[in-house]
Design a protein around this motif. Sequence first.
Motif, PDB file in Angstrom:
ATOM      1  N   SER A 132      -6.888  -7.784   4.222  1.00  0.00           N
ATOM      2  CA  SER A 132      -7.900  -6.921   3.836  1.00  0.00           C
ATOM      3  C   SER A 132      -7.575  -5.318   4.096  1.00  0.00           C
ATOM      4  O   SER A 132      -7.105  -4.926   5.098  1.00  0.00           O
ATOM      5  CB  SER A 132      -9.419  -7.153   4.647  1.00  0.00           C
ATOM      6  N   PRO A 133      -7.914  -4.416   3.157  1.00  0.00           N
ATOM      7  CA  PRO A 133      -7.451  -2.895   3.295  1.00  0.00           C
ATOM      8  C   PRO A 133      -8.426  -2.246   4.033  1.00  0.00           C
ATOM      9  O   PRO A 133      -8.257  -1.187   4.634  1.00  0.00           O
ATOM     10  CB  PRO A 133      -7.226  -2.304   1.900  1.00  0.00           C
ATOM     11  N   ASN A 134      -9.650  -2.651   4.196  1.00  0.00           N
ATOM     12  CA  ASN A 134     -10.702  -2.253   5.015  1.00  0.00           C
ATOM     13  C   ASN A 134     -10.517  -2.189   6.480  1.00  0.00           C
ATOM     14  O   ASN A 134     -11.070  -1.202   7.301  1.00  0.00           O
ATOM     15  CB  ASN A 134     -11.905  -3.095   4.664  1.00  0.00           C
ATOM     16  N   MET A 135     -10.371  -3.503   6.978  1.00  0.00           N
ATOM     17  CA  MET A 135     -10.394  -3.548   8.451  1.00  0.00           C
ATOM     18  C   MET A 135      -9.045  -4.181   8.946  1.00  0.00           C
ATOM     19  O   MET A 135      -8.992  -4.788  10.123  1.00  0.00           O
ATOM     20  CB  MET A 135     -11.453  -4.136   8.824  1.00  0.00           C
ATOM     21  N   GLY A 136      -8.039  -4.133   8.202  1.00  0.00           N
ATOM     22  CA  GLY A 136      -6.780  -5.067   8.660  1.00  0.00           C
ATOM     23  C   GLY A 136      -5.739  -4.142   9.527  1.00  0.00           C
ATOM     24  O   GLY A 136      -6.169  -2.890   9.766  1.00  0.00           O
ATOM     25  N   PHE A 137      -4.915  -4.512  10.200  1.00  0.00           N
ATOM     26  CA  PHE A 137      -4.083  -3.918  11.149  1.00  0.00           C
ATOM     27  C   PHE A 137      -3.205  -3.053  10.305  1.00  0.00           C
ATOM     28  O   PHE A 137      -2.642  -3.220   9.233  1.00  0.00           O
ATOM     29  CB  PHE A 137      -3.073  -5.204  11.661  1.00  0.00           C
ATOM     30  N   GLY A 138      -3.032  -1.970  11.011  1.00  0.00           N
ATOM     31  CA  GLY A 138      -2.393  -0.812  10.204  1.00  0.00           C
ATOM     32  C   GLY A 138      -3.065  -0.088   9.028  1.00  0.00           C
ATOM     33  O   GLY A 138      -2.439   0.530   8.251  1.00  0.00           O
ATOM     34  N   ALA A 139      -4.383  -0.447   8.732  1.00  0.00           N
ATOM     35  CA  ALA A 139      -4.951   0.194   7.551  1.00  0.00           C
ATOM     36  C   ALA A 139      -5.336   1.547   7.744  1.00  0.00           C
ATOM     37  O   ALA A 139      -5.677   2.248   8.860  1.00  0.00           O
ATOM     38  CB  ALA A 139      -6.256  -0.812   7.279  1.00  0.00           C
ATOM     39  N   PRO A 184      -7.236   5.376   5.621  1.00  0.00           N
ATOM     40  CA  PRO A 184      -8.413   5.548   4.570  1.00  0.00           C
ATOM     41  C   PRO A 184      -7.640   5.436   3.203  1.00  0.00           C
ATOM     42  O   PRO A 184      -8.526   5.084   2.228  1.00  0.00           O
ATOM     43  CB  PRO A 184      -8.677   7.078   5.015  1.00  0.00           C
ATOM     44  N   ALA A 185      -6.339   5.554   2.946  1.00  0.00           N
ATOM     45  CA  ALA A 185      -5.954   5.522   1.595  1.00  0.00           C
ATOM     46  C   ALA A 185      -5.329   4.109   1.506  1.00  0.00           C
ATOM     47  O   ALA A 185      -4.925   3.959   0.122  1.00  0.00           O
ATOM     48  CB  ALA A 185      -4.641   6.491   1.653  1.00  0.00           C
ATOM     49  N   GLU A 196       0.877  -1.281   0.037  1.00  0.00           N
ATOM     50  CA  GLU A 196      -0.181  -0.094  -0.137  1.00  0.00           C
ATOM     51  C   GLU A 196       0.931   1.261  -0.075  1.00  0.00           C
ATOM     52  O   GLU A 196       0.592   2.255  -0.636  1.00  0.00           O
ATOM     53  CB  GLU A 196      -0.830  -0.200   1.155  1.00  0.00           C
ATOM     54  N   GLN A 197       2.031   1.322   0.630  1.00  0.00           N
ATOM     55  CA  GLN A 197       2.906   2.480   0.724  1.00  0.00           C
ATOM     56  C   GLN A 197       3.987   2.366  -0.405  1.00  0.00           C
ATOM     57  O   GLN A 197       4.562   3.348  -0.738  1.00  0.00           O
ATOM     58  CB  GLN A 197       3.398   2.541   2.049  1.00  0.00           C
ATOM     59  N   GLY A 198       4.021   1.429  -1.195  1.00  0.00           N
ATOM     60  CA  GLY A 198       5.386   1.465  -2.167  1.00  0.00           C
ATOM     61  C   GLY A 198       4.843   2.091  -3.468  1.00  0.00           C
ATOM     62  O   GLY A 198       3.580   2.068  -3.899  1.00  0.00           O
ATOM     63  N   PRO A 199       5.659   2.556  -4.265  1.00  0.00           N
ATOM     64  CA  PRO A 199       5.214   3.171  -5.638  1.00  0.00           C
ATOM     65  C   PRO A 199       4.927   2.205  -6.658  1.00  0.00           C
ATOM     66  O   PRO A 199       5.897   2.049  -7.916  1.00  0.00           O
ATOM     67  CB  PRO A 199       6.497   4.073  -5.857  1.00  0.00           C
ATOM     68  N   LEU A 200       3.988   1.399  -6.654  1.00  0.00           N
ATOM     69  CA  LEU A 200       3.553   0.200  -7.439  1.00  0.00           C
ATOM     70  C   LEU A 200       2.481   0.750  -8.553  1.00  0.00           C
ATOM     71  O   LEU A 200       1.456   0.366  -8.045  1.00  0.00           O
ATOM     72  CB  LEU A 200       3.206  -1.044  -6.826  1.00  0.00           C
ATOM     73  N   LYS A 201       2.834   1.649  -9.506  1.00  0.00           N
ATOM     74  CA  LYS A 201       1.555   1.946 -10.269  1.00  0.00           C
ATOM     75  C   LYS A 201       1.298   1.047 -11.158  1.00  0.00           C
ATOM     76  O   LYS A 201       0.132   1.251 -11.858  1.00  0.00           O
ATOM     77  CB  LYS A 201       2.513   3.198 -11.050  1.00  0.00           C
ATOM     78  N   ALA A 202       2.220   0.047 -11.449  1.00  0.00           N
ATOM     79  CA  ALA A 202       2.005  -1.094 -12.568  1.00  0.00           C
ATOM     80  C   ALA A 202       1.276  -2.114 -11.924  1.00  0.00           C
ATOM     81  O   ALA A 202       0.981  -3.063 -12.757  1.00  0.00           O
ATOM     82  CB  ALA A 202       3.043  -1.176 -13.365  1.00  0.00           C
ATOM     83  N   LEU A 203       1.082  -2.406 -10.849  1.00  0.00           N
ATOM     84  CA  LEU A 203       0.426  -3.723 -10.385  1.00  0.00           C
ATOM     85  C   LEU A 203      -0.937  -3.732 -10.621  1.00  0.00           C
ATOM     86  O   LEU A 203      -1.699  -2.787 -10.275  1.00  0.00           O
ATOM     87  CB  LEU A 203       0.558  -3.627  -8.455  1.00  0.00           C
TER      88      LEU A 203
END
Length: 457
Positions: free
Chosen positions: A219-226, A228-229, A195-202
């Motif tokens: 899951s990015p919705n309710m995972g640890f360390g999630a 809003p972005a 989520e924090q890496g510059p992975l524009k082609a993924l």
Amino acid sequence: MFSGTSFLQFWLTDRTRDAFLASLPKEDLLSMRLVCFDFSVQTAPLLFSDVDIEFRSSTFTRPARMAALERIGHHIKTLSFRIPHSPATFLPPLLDPITGEEQTFVYSPQVHAAQSPGCRLSNPKYGTWEMTELLTKQYPPLFHAATNVPSFIRAISTMTNLAHLKISCDGQVSAHRYRRSVVDYALISLRIAIEQGPLKALDTLSLLPIHPGATFYLSPNMGFGASPASRKRWTQIRKLTIHMDSFPCEPGMPTDHLKLLHSYLQGFPKLTKFAFRWRGAKGPCPLSLPTEPCLVSPFSTPAPQACRNRSSAPLKPLKFPSLRYMELENAVLDASQVSVFILDHRRTLREFDFEHTLLRTGSWDEALAPLTRISGSDRWKKQQQEVMDVPLILSPVGLEPKEIRKVIWEEERRKDKLKNFRAYRNLQRASIKTKPLLWCNPEHMKRLLRTSVFSWR
């Protein structure tokens, strides 16, 4: 031996050089990379386009390895991250060294590394200094490497051209499905790094295979360390493949893993290709969970290990506005669920495949009835049927080998005659269509004679 000029002309031409390098085996590319600097530069994109990593305690912390990854990371397009379940990934309960009581550990990922790790004034890695000391003494180095989120971020940030991510965490024992292991902590760190890496082609994600609880940690919705972005990165995914270990889903059995899967799939609104497979026993369709009997049954009760204060709100139906291809394997569902899925995606869906799938209620004619409504006829049924001429011998008992060969020979002869007849009919149709063009068109004859060798004025 060709001259240096001709070799340079061949080597400096991008298309010929790339075609030549693509045809070489990996062993030759490895040897060729050691010849000179230019060979090393040209072979690196092919050698490091597909990287397989099996996570260990020093995978993302060894300085020499990280320095090499910074040099070749931009060549990586497919990353296979493997961390199988094993005795080394099992985490025992935390015990107080004095009283022997079990301690509760509430994990909160530390995304940024401490400025002074050895200083007591810096923030502890695991909440408090007492818990940090307890985890350091009782948990193995693999756990601390899995919770080292900054090392994951540093490694993933070097893969700027990553397009396909493969995650594999096989081998979970059914008795440990409600226990957290090192694998789960590694998945949390990997998700934060993605989520924090510059992975524009993924744009492609493959989970081959995963355990049922992995969707909670990914899951990015309710995972640890999630944050809003967090969902922004996963909305890039266009192709998703999941092979998940099956889980009992009978009435009265726990269904938390199905709800987690449903919530996880909501994070991919732009999917164009989706493939799902249950490993082991057959399971429900992940796209029709809101209508699954085990989830809507009022008699479903949570397991002793599951959370008692669960929400009883109904699940929202899943719909992917851009879905073009869907594949479901080793599942069981109702004919009504198939028909609803086809109707909801009729504007974009081009192909779907149900492999080793059983219908719980209804028939396939009822399930595929929307295709007749969409096309306006039953022509699609004839297109899907495969016709094959198979020689049939009712019973060879009592027949001599010579008679059996005669029957097979006559059947093959009949098939040859049928093939020749079809070829003759096709040729006859073609001659009927071309006859007016060749012989019955005066203008065509004039042009033929005018351009002939024996033409006259």
